[in-house]
Design an enzyme around this catalytic site. Structure first.
Site, PDB file in Angstrom:
ATOM      1  N   ASP A  33       0.963  -1.332  -0.041  1.00 54.98           N
ATOM      2  CA  ASP A  33       0.067   0.107  -0.166  1.00 54.98           C
ATOM      3  C   ASP A  33       0.961   1.396   0.119  1.00 54.98           C
ATOM      4  O   ASP A  33       2.075   1.091   0.369  1.00 54.98           O
ATOM      5  CB  ASP A  33      -0.776  -0.071   1.378  1.00 54.98           C
ATOM      6  CG  ASP A  33      -1.717   1.337   1.430  1.00 54.98           C
ATOM      7  OD1 ASP A  33      -2.615   1.645   0.641  1.00 54.98           O
ATOM      8  OD2 ASP A  33      -1.505   1.938   2.361  1.00 54.98           O
ATOM      9  N   ASP A 233      -1.351  -0.644   6.186  1.00 53.75           N
ATOM     10  CA  ASP A 233      -1.763  -0.151   7.759  1.00 53.75           C
ATOM     11  C   ASP A 233      -3.083   0.570   7.815  1.00 53.75           C
ATOM     12  O   ASP A 233      -3.514   0.809   8.940  1.00 53.75           O
ATOM     13  CB  ASP A 233      -0.629   1.117   7.705  1.00 53.75           C
ATOM     14  CG  ASP A 233      -1.009   2.258   7.071  1.00 53.75           C
ATOM     15  OD1 ASP A 233      -1.464   2.316   5.817  1.00 53.75           O
ATOM     16  OD2 ASP A 233      -0.990   3.448   7.675  1.00 53.75           O
ATOM     17  N   ASP A 237      -7.267  -1.092   3.951  1.00 53.87           N
ATOM     18  CA  ASP A 237      -6.493  -2.164   3.796  1.00 53.87           C
ATOM     19  C   ASP A 237      -7.039  -3.506   4.208  1.00 53.87           C
ATOM     20  O   ASP A 237      -6.310  -4.824   3.625  1.00 53.87           O
ATOM     21  CB  ASP A 237      -5.070  -1.819   4.294  1.00 53.87           C
ATOM     22  CG  ASP A 237      -4.465  -0.680   3.392  1.00 53.87           C
ATOM     23  OD1 ASP A 237      -4.910  -0.496   2.398  1.00 53.87           O
ATOM     24  OD2 ASP A 237      -3.722   0.076   4.135  1.00 53.87           O
TER      25      ASP A 237
END
Length: 305
Positions: A33, A233, A237
């Site tokens: 990410d 995080d 996600d």
């Protein structure tokens, strides 16, 4: 496995199960990410560009921050912080609404104010032509663009930048040296995403993905026969972390992301991903060696006995 789990903890890598420890070594693709994983996740306002002559920088920022008070997104928080640093008096918004992956809107004394990415504005019929050159230029610099409209009028742009983590470039290099494919997954537009990715050495980018689409992208990679490790995080996600063959949460992220992942990097350092994979591979190699010598020993000595 017990020794490996302990070694991982010494390096700030928490394995919740022996299965997670085993899967890490079988990884073929690492999906990262962007916000909070590759970057620090604490963006700051770098440009304020009003669209018309009648609107000042501070007035545009005040309107935007007034709406963003209701947002939990790091980009919105950066706008509010900048407005407070400039000692601007904010207005209390009404009918606040967040559109995941696109933007926010609320009513102020000036009318309905929408704030979001260019795609969100185009969906709402906003003509971005007057600021298209500035949008392209800022996105190519790796900045995230917030387009602000009041009613149906284009009010201006606010550009936000997030700094890359110090260890991100080295971490990506180590992953590639391990023979792994590294992919960046983000909701940002392709130009901004590619600018950040090239800075850290990532060639494969999946951009413009809405929060609810991230897990589908992970599934698509899995359907090609690849073992996918997802690193993230944020709340957005969590579904992707759960979908991946192995989810690794950044310890400085949200509780939801951590609870959805069987592996947590306590210190939030991206280098921990490569360490976790190396540790797993060494443990699996040791287990196989032990099994080989156990069989070899028995094959030779049982007939002798």
């Amino acid at each position: 496995i017990m020794v490996g789990t302990g070694k991982g903890a010494e390096h700030g890598i928490l394995f919740r199960s022996s299965e997670a420890l085993e899967r890490a070594g079988k990884t073929s693709v690492v999906v990262l990410d962007k916000t909070g994983t590759i970057t620090r996740g604490t963006p700051v306002v770098v440009d304020v560009l009003p669209a018309g002559d009648g609107l000042t920088d501070n007035e545009l920022l005040r309107i935007t921050a007034s709406v963003e008070q209701g947002s939990e997104h790091p980009v919105g928080a950066a706008v509010v912080t900048e407005a407070r640093n400039r000692r601007l008096s904010l207005i209390g918004p009404s009918n606040f609404k967040a559109i995941p992956g696109k933007g926010v809107e609320a009513h102020l004394d000036v009318g309905l104010v929408r704030i979001g990415n260019p795609r969100f504005m185009e969906e709402n019929g906003v003509n971005l032509e007057p600021l298209s050159a500035q949008i392209t230029e800022l996105e190519e610099q790796g900045k995230t663009i917030l387009v602000v409209t009041t009613g149906v009028e284009l009010s201006g742009l606010i550009a936000v930048a997030d700094t890359i983590k110090e260890d991100a470039i080295l971490a990506v290099r180590k992953l590639r040296e391990q023979g792994l494919e590294v992919v960046m997954l983000t909701g940002d537009n392709p130009r901004t995403a590619r600018a950040i990715a090239s800075e850290v050495g990532i060639k494969d980018v999946i951009a413009g993905v809405l929060p609810n689409e991230k897990s589908a992208e992970i599934k698509r990679l899995q359907e090609t026969g690849k073992v996918v490790t997802m690193v993230g995080d944020g709340i957005n996600d969590a579904p992707a972390l759960a979908q991946a063959d192995l989810g690794i949460a950044i310890g400085t992220g949200t509780d939801v992301a951590i609870s959805a992942s069987p592996v947590t990097l306590v210190g939030g350092e991206l280098a921990g991903v490569a360490k976790a994979i190396t540790l797993s591979r060494r443990i699996l190699s040791t287990i196989k060696q032990n099994l080989f010598w156990a069989f070899f020993y028995n094959v030779i000595l049982i007939p002798a006995a």
